[in-house]
Design a protein around this motif. Sequence first.
Motif, PDB file in Angstrom:
ATOM      1  N   PRO A  56     -35.108 -17.525  -9.380  1.00 36.72           N
ATOM      2  CA  PRO A  56     -34.126 -16.837  -8.523  1.00 36.72           C
ATOM      3  C   PRO A  56     -33.054 -16.151  -9.361  1.00 36.72           C
ATOM      4  CG  PRO A  56     -34.550 -19.063  -7.752  1.00 36.72           C
ATOM      5  CD  PRO A  56     -35.182 -18.957  -9.105  1.00 36.72           C
ATOM      6  N   PRO A  57     -32.377 -15.145  -8.818  1.00 37.43           N
ATOM      7  CA  PRO A  57     -31.313 -14.454  -9.557  1.00 37.43           C
ATOM      8  C   PRO A  57     -30.141 -15.394  -9.861  1.00 37.43           C
ATOM      9  CG  PRO A  57     -32.016 -13.185  -7.647  1.00 37.43           C
ATOM     10  CD  PRO A  57     -32.625 -14.541  -7.521  1.00 37.43           C
ATOM     11  N   VAL A  58     -29.360 -15.001 -10.855  1.00 34.68           N
ATOM     12  CA  VAL A  58     -28.182 -15.782 -11.225  1.00 34.68           C
ATOM     13  C   VAL A  58     -27.098 -15.594 -10.180  1.00 34.68           C
ATOM     14  CG1 VAL A  58     -28.699 -15.729 -13.687  1.00 34.68           C
ATOM     15  CG2 VAL A  58     -27.360 -13.878 -12.678  1.00 34.68           C
ATOM     16  N   LEU A  59     -26.036 -16.382 -10.301  1.00 32.95           N
ATOM     17  CA  LEU A  59     -25.001 -16.412  -9.277  1.00 32.95           C
ATOM     18  C   LEU A  59     -24.311 -15.066  -9.091  1.00 32.95           C
ATOM     19  CD1 LEU A  59     -23.184 -17.933  -7.278  1.00 32.95           C
ATOM     20  CD2 LEU A  59     -21.769 -18.631  -9.223  1.00 32.95           C
ATOM     21  N   ASN A  60     -24.057 -14.346 -10.198  1.00 33.29           N
ATOM     22  CA  ASN A  60     -23.315 -13.089 -10.064  1.00 33.29           C
ATOM     23  C   ASN A  60     -24.194 -11.927  -9.625  1.00 33.29           C
ATOM     24  OD1 ASN A  60     -24.825 -12.795 -12.360  1.00 33.29           O
ATOM     25  ND2 ASN A  60     -23.099 -12.389 -13.747  1.00 33.29           N
ATOM     26  N   ASP A  61     -25.412 -12.195  -9.224  1.00 32.68           N
ATOM     27  CA  ASP A  61     -26.282 -11.141  -8.707  1.00 32.68           C
ATOM     28  C   ASP A  61     -25.804 -10.728  -7.311  1.00 32.68           C
ATOM     29  OD1 ASP A  61     -28.919 -10.253  -7.147  1.00 32.68           O
ATOM     30  OD2 ASP A  61     -29.240  -9.939  -9.306  1.00 32.68           O
ATOM     31  N   PRO A  62     -25.851  -9.432  -6.978  1.00 36.19           N
ATOM     32  CA  PRO A  62     -25.385  -8.990  -5.645  1.00 36.19           C
ATOM     33  C   PRO A  62     -26.126  -9.646  -4.485  1.00 36.19           C
ATOM     34  CG  PRO A  62     -25.652  -7.118  -7.136  1.00 36.19           C
ATOM     35  CD  PRO A  62     -26.217  -8.308  -7.839  1.00 36.19           C
TER      36      PRO A  62
ATOM     37  N   MET B   6     -41.338 -18.147  -2.905  1.00 32.90           N
ATOM     38  CA  MET B   6     -42.581 -18.825  -2.521  1.00 32.90           C
ATOM     39  C   MET B   6     -42.347 -20.312  -2.298  1.00 32.90           C
ATOM     40  SD  MET B   6     -46.216 -18.936  -4.580  1.00 32.90           S
ATOM     41  CE  MET B   6     -46.399 -17.159  -4.432  1.00 32.90           C
ATOM     42  N   THR B   7     -41.586 -20.949  -3.180  1.00 37.81           N
ATOM     43  CA  THR B   7     -41.318 -22.380  -3.025  1.00 37.81           C
ATOM     44  C   THR B   7     -40.539 -22.649  -1.753  1.00 37.81           C
ATOM     45  OG1 THR B   7     -41.301 -22.671  -5.417  1.00 37.81           O
ATOM     46  CG2 THR B   7     -40.255 -24.384  -4.102  1.00 37.81           C
ATOM     47  N   GLY B   8     -39.534 -21.822  -1.458  1.00 31.57           N
ATOM     48  CA  GLY B   8     -38.749 -22.016  -0.249  1.00 31.57           C
ATOM     49  C   GLY B   8     -39.581 -21.843   1.010  1.00 31.57           C
ATOM     50  N   SER B   9     -40.480 -20.877   1.022  1.00 23.28           N
ATOM     51  CA  SER B   9     -41.339 -20.668   2.186  1.00 23.28           C
ATOM     52  C   SER B   9     -42.289 -21.839   2.381  1.00 23.28           C
ATOM     53  CB  SER B   9     -42.128 -19.362   2.031  1.00 23.28           C
ATOM     54  OG  SER B   9     -41.248 -18.257   1.922  1.00 23.28           O
TER      55      SER B   9
ATOM     56  N   VAL C 281     -40.687 -29.002  -9.621  1.00 23.62           N
ATOM     57  CA  VAL C 281     -40.316 -27.606  -9.371  1.00 23.62           C
ATOM     58  C   VAL C 281     -39.148 -27.262 -10.291  1.00 23.62           C
ATOM     59  CG1 VAL C 281     -39.530 -25.941  -7.673  1.00 23.62           C
ATOM     60  CG2 VAL C 281     -41.083 -27.780  -7.000  1.00 23.62           C
ATOM     61  N   THR C 282     -39.385 -26.362 -11.241  1.00 21.28           N
ATOM     62  CA  THR C 282     -38.352 -26.034 -12.249  1.00 21.28           C
ATOM     63  C   THR C 282     -37.770 -24.637 -12.073  1.00 21.28           C
ATOM     64  OG1 THR C 282     -40.087 -25.278 -13.760  1.00 21.28           O
ATOM     65  CG2 THR C 282     -39.374 -27.564 -13.962  1.00 21.28           C
ATOM     66  N   ASN C 283     -38.393 -23.801 -11.265  1.00 25.71           N
ATOM     67  CA  ASN C 283     -37.828 -22.458 -11.061  1.00 25.71           C
ATOM     68  C   ASN C 283     -36.735 -22.531 -10.010  1.00 25.71           C
ATOM     69  OD1 ASN C 283     -39.642 -23.105  -9.070  1.00 25.71           O
ATOM     70  ND2 ASN C 283     -40.526 -21.046  -8.895  1.00 25.71           N
TER      71      ASN C 283
ATOM     72  N   THR D 121     -25.811 -28.673 -13.557  1.00 31.20           N
ATOM     73  CA  THR D 121     -26.850 -27.678 -13.275  1.00 31.20           C
ATOM     74  C   THR D 121     -28.173 -28.372 -12.996  1.00 31.20           C
ATOM     75  OG1 THR D 121     -27.304 -27.499 -15.637  1.00 31.20           O
ATOM     76  CG2 THR D 121     -25.748 -25.930 -14.706  1.00 31.20           C
ATOM     77  N   ALA D 122     -28.959 -27.779 -12.085  1.00 31.18           N
ATOM     78  CA  ALA D 122     -30.239 -28.366 -11.686  1.00 31.18           C
ATOM     79  C   ALA D 122     -31.308 -28.031 -12.714  1.00 31.18           C
ATOM     80  CB  ALA D 122     -30.642 -27.848 -10.311  1.00 31.18           C
ATOM     81  N   ARG D 123     -32.093 -29.030 -13.071  1.00 34.00           N
ATOM     82  CA  ARG D 123     -33.226 -28.831 -13.975  1.00 34.00           C
ATOM     83  C   ARG D 123     -34.547 -28.765 -13.218  1.00 34.00           C
ATOM     84  NH1 ARG D 123     -32.827 -33.436 -18.402  1.00 34.00           N
ATOM     85  NH2 ARG D 123     -32.749 -34.674 -16.477  1.00 34.00           N
TER      86      ARG D 123
END
Length: 548
Positions: free
Chosen positions: A137-143, A167-170, A40-42, A2-4
């Motif tokens: 960001p939402p967890v993996l099982n999010d729609p 925001m980070t991705g943009s 970047v931790t989020n 998992t990414a930290r």
Amino acid sequence: MTARGIGIFTIEFPDPTKINYENTQFNTLNESTSFQYRGVTNIQTLSTKGVSAGSDPYGILYVPDLSSDSCKSNETHYVPGNATRITNLPADRNYALIAVAPWFSEQCTLEYFSAARQQAATKGFLTYLPGTSNAQPPVLNDPAWNLQDGGMWQKDNTFPVYALSSMTGSNVMEQLNLYSGNLSTVPHGDDLGKIFDSTVYVRLWATVSTASSGTLPSLWVFLVIVLAILIAAIGTTSMCMHVIQRRRRNALRQRVQNGEIDLEALGVKRLTVSQQVLDKMPIVTYTAGPSDAEKSIVSTVPAGTETGASAAPTASTTSTTTFSQPTCPICIDDFEPNETQVRELPCRHIFHPDCIDTFLLRNSSLCPMCKQSVLPAGACPVKITNMMVRRERHITRMRARSEWSAAHGGTAAPVSVTVSDHARGAFGSIGRAVRWRRMFSTGERTTTNQAGDIEMGTAPPSQPAAAPSPQPISSVPTAPPPLTAETNPQDCEPPPTPTQNRREWARQRALQLLGNRPAPTEIDALEREENARPGWKRALNKVFPGFR
């Protein structure tokens, strides 16, 4: 894995076509003249495919190319036109790569993944949901991450996938738009041109820091802590219960040895008498004296040995003791004065040795007459178990409850705590047979009991009441009474023939009635109930001794 967190830096490396050697090295530019995005931790892990321990994903950032026209048209709303592509990197070079793409359409995202898989050097994939939020960001099982393919995209990809905040991705996508051309077009190009050759590449580089998959999530850590607390609580409870039960067993054993409790008379455990204890009980010769109830003791116990009643005298010592028991209660046969050998129990009752020895060795340690124990004081012939402790405590509570109810005017009947059926059940025919005990008496004996009717174990009154003159006993054996509901025809055998030994026949008959058929008692029922318990209850009782 998992990414930290993720770190984004600006690097420079020479154009491989302008040098005459292979160069895979790069230099990180100074923070004052380049873009850097540290710590970047989020970040959310969507897939860990292709990542092993100690190999964090890293590489040059680029945007994969779409294949369908519809996706290319929709991409213009999220990806700047000059964002770094594969064509903006040196061709035919195996540089490490990390793809970056927005997650705005199911079909377009699958095309991004397909394009990234075509680049063998792709070590990871960064994605984000379009928007302006900086939240996790939402967890993996999010729609939001559902591509309607049953999760096949995770199996098809050969690289891990991580989600950044909107925001980070943009911001990263905007920087890719700036760092895609030559040295003169990038931010601070004039300053960089004074340091590096104009042919060098200046691009964005990302490193994803991951945590070992062996690290337990917070939920698992909580579950492990809870499990450890439960195990500790169970172990502590079990240990305390074992200590308590051990103290109770020791206390019960001490009370038995002190003579405060008789386990068999209380109804806790069936006991028998050992041959060593039995040998210490005196055998005497029954003698009829002036009172027709005296005997002269001829002890078979060595001198100086203590018996249940008193120290046995030597063979040459004689004494007389008065009894009012002319009949053996077991075989219902009268004692022959100056001839019959009898065994005297500590309670002063006497029996034929052959009759009482079998009973004490096989059936019970209680006197068949008064239900007193014949074991010496301080004797505890059995191992005290938890079942005995529970039974003794239950009987004590029931007795206390009955006594309290009786003391306060209650109507509850006192609870019986004696083994009424232990010896009395085995000798249930004694009371009925005593009424015709003289049916086999010979005519040569004309003595009668001075106490009138036989009351076994009680001394004759000092002033006997006037009794009718005794009638001589006929030499002809009296016929037994007819069979009634009180007699068992299966237990009665034909009277002996003149050639048979009458006393031996009576003794064998008593053994058939009593010695070989121990009556079922409440104690036996408790032991059978304990053995019939399910295996899981017996196993649980090993851990928790007080469990029922």
